[in-house]
Write an enzyme that holds these catalytic residues in place. Structure first.
Site, PDB file in Angstrom:
ATOM      1  N   ASP A  24       0.758  -1.227  -0.033  1.00  0.00           N
ATOM      2  CA  ASP A  24      -0.030  -0.227  -0.099  1.00  0.00           C
ATOM      3  C   ASP A  24       0.917   1.304   0.024  1.00  0.00           C
ATOM      4  OD1 ASP A  24      -1.942  -1.791   0.463  1.00  0.00           O
ATOM      5  OD2 ASP A  24      -2.891  -1.182   2.109  1.00  0.00           O
ATOM      6  N   GLU A  72      -4.691  -0.982  -1.318  1.00  0.00           N
ATOM      7  CA  GLU A  72      -5.955  -0.950  -0.743  1.00  0.00           C
ATOM      8  C   GLU A  72      -7.112  -0.053  -1.433  1.00  0.00           C
ATOM      9  OE1 GLU A  72      -6.112  -0.003   3.471  1.00  0.00           O
ATOM     10  OE2 GLU A  72      -8.264   0.080   3.570  1.00  0.00           O
ATOM     11  N   LYS A 129      -6.558  -4.912  -3.140  1.00  0.00           N
ATOM     12  CA  LYS A 129      -7.214  -5.530  -1.948  1.00  0.00           C
ATOM     13  C   LYS A 129      -8.174  -4.798  -1.326  1.00  0.00           C
ATOM     14  CE  LYS A 129      -3.385  -4.287   1.338  1.00  0.00           C
ATOM     15  NZ  LYS A 129      -4.154  -3.590   2.166  1.00  0.00           N
ATOM     16  N   LYS A 132      -7.651  -4.867   4.885  1.00  0.00           N
ATOM     17  CA  LYS A 132      -6.420  -4.615   5.456  1.00  0.00           C
ATOM     18  C   LYS A 132      -5.242  -5.633   4.957  1.00  0.00           C
ATOM     19  CE  LYS A 132      -8.230  -1.157   7.333  1.00  0.00           C
ATOM     20  NZ  LYS A 132      -8.418   0.141   6.400  1.00  0.00           N
ATOM     21  N   VAL A 157       3.140   0.295   4.139  1.00  0.00           N
ATOM     22  CA  VAL A 157       2.608   1.175   5.125  1.00  0.00           C
ATOM     23  C   VAL A 157       1.156   0.543   5.405  1.00  0.00           C
ATOM     24  CG1 VAL A 157       3.655   3.151   4.714  1.00  0.00           C
ATOM     25  CG2 VAL A 157       1.509   2.878   3.498  1.00  0.00           C
ATOM     26  N   THR A 158       0.390   0.690   6.695  1.00  0.00           N
ATOM     27  CA  THR A 158       1.310   1.346   8.070  1.00  0.00           C
ATOM     28  C   THR A 158       1.772  -0.075   8.595  1.00  0.00           C
ATOM     29  OG1 THR A 158      -1.119   1.496   9.072  1.00  0.00           O
ATOM     30  CG2 THR A 158      -0.237   3.097   7.933  1.00  0.00           C
ATOM     31  N   CYS A 162      -1.954  -2.537   7.546  1.00  0.00           N
ATOM     32  CA  CYS A 162      -2.107  -3.441   6.721  1.00  0.00           C
ATOM     33  C   CYS A 162      -0.867  -4.437   6.734  1.00  0.00           C
ATOM     34  CB  CYS A 162      -2.326  -2.562   5.379  1.00  0.00           C
ATOM     35  SG  CYS A 162      -3.858  -1.894   5.156  1.00  0.00           S
ATOM     36  N   GLN A 202       7.633 -13.163  21.674  1.00  0.00           N
ATOM     37  CA  GLN A 202       7.567 -14.520  21.783  1.00  0.00           C
ATOM     38  C   GLN A 202       8.180 -15.553  20.714  1.00  0.00           C
ATOM     39  OE1 GLN A 202       3.235 -15.329  23.467  1.00  0.00           O
ATOM     40  NE2 GLN A 202       2.879 -13.310  22.273  1.00  0.00           N
TER      41      GLN A 202
HETATM   42  C1  C5J Z   1      -3.126   0.742   5.419  1.00  0.00           C
HETATM   43  C2  C5J Z   1      -4.822   1.954   6.740  1.00  0.00           C
HETATM   44  N1  C5J Z   1      -2.566   0.557   4.269  1.00  0.00           N
HETATM   45  N2  C5J Z   1      -4.091   2.392   7.559  1.00  0.00           N
HETATM   46  N3  C5J Z   1      -4.301   1.045   5.581  1.00  0.00           N
HETATM   47  O1  C5J Z   1      -2.532   0.312   6.391  1.00  0.00           O
HETATM   48  O2  C5J Z   1      -5.897   2.179   6.794  1.00  0.00           O
END
Ligand code: C5J
Length: 221
Positions: A24, A72, A129, A132, A157-158, A162, A202
């Site tokens: 993204d 996205e 997509k 997320k 990102v972010t 995502c 973990q």
């Molecule tokens: C992504 C969002 N790409 N933060 N989308 O992380 O809405």
């Protein structure tokens, strides 16, 4: 197999079976005149990932390995946009509405596209997509399986949204994921830190966290 320095322990890098998955890196999230900036987010927190991603992508392409990009977004008729996602946040401007770079998160609009610095090369798959995670309602898993891919280097990102969702989805499908911390970004420094901690905690419950320079060095070996 090349061991790459990582937390919680070295990542076994098997280049022929590893894809670079760039999540993204879209204009609306990263550019100063985009939707993310319009909401008051500090896009410099995301833009610092552009140069490291450019270096990693160049090295990856030079090595002739598989690169995939995601975006996205939704169909122009919004038929794939769940009402719950549309109204979440109670914002005056939401997905599908006119934004500073066209309709927000709608496929084909300028803001939905990938930033020029990391634009996909011809032949590199772009996964559109609606959610997320990059595996939900996409053909990503099929393309990776058919390409013999078992490991992913995940950037973009972010970090906490995502990237984290995709790494978790990948983990449940049997992929080993390495996340270079300099190539992923969040608008919120505390989420950047915690998003990475959640992946490597973990014993690497979702994957490994390291630096892109170590991947690049391994690619050049
Ligand atoms: C992504 C969002 N790409 N933060 N989308 O992380 O809405």
């Amino acid at each position: 197999m090349i061991a790459i320095e990582a937390e919680p322990y070295p990542f076994e890098f098997d280049p022929a079976h590893t894809a670079l998955l760039i999540i993204d890196m879209q204009r609306d999230f990263l550019e100063p005149g985009g939707f993310g900036a319009m909401l008051g987010n500090d896009v410099s927190q995301l833009r610092r990932t552009i140069e490291p991603n450019q270096r990693l992508l160049a090295a990856w392409r030079d090595a002739g390995l598989m690169v995939m990009h995601t975006r996205e977004g939704h169909r122009p008729d919004l038929a794939d946009l769940p009402p719950a996602k549309k109204i979440r946040g109670r914002s005056a401007t939401c997905i599908g509405d006119a934004g500073p770079m066209g309709r927000i998160l709608v496929r084909g609009e300028p803001g939905h596209d990938i930033i020029p610095e990391l634009y996909p090369a011809p032949g590199e798959p772009v996964i559109d997509k609606p959610g997320k995670g990059a595996f939900f309602a996409t053909d990503l898993h099929a393309i990776l399986q058919n390409g013999g891919i078992t490991r992913l280097v995940v950037t973009g990102v972010t970090t906490e949204v995502c990237v984290n969702t995709t790494v978790r989805e990948a983990n449940d499908r049997g992929y080993d994921c390495f996340v270079p911390s300099d190539c992923v970004g969040s608008y919120f420094p505390e989420f950047q830190e915690m998003g990475l901690k959640m992946i490597k905690a973990q014993g690497g419950i979702f994957g490994w966290v390291g630096r892109s320079e170590d991947v690049i060095a391994a690619l050049k070996q």
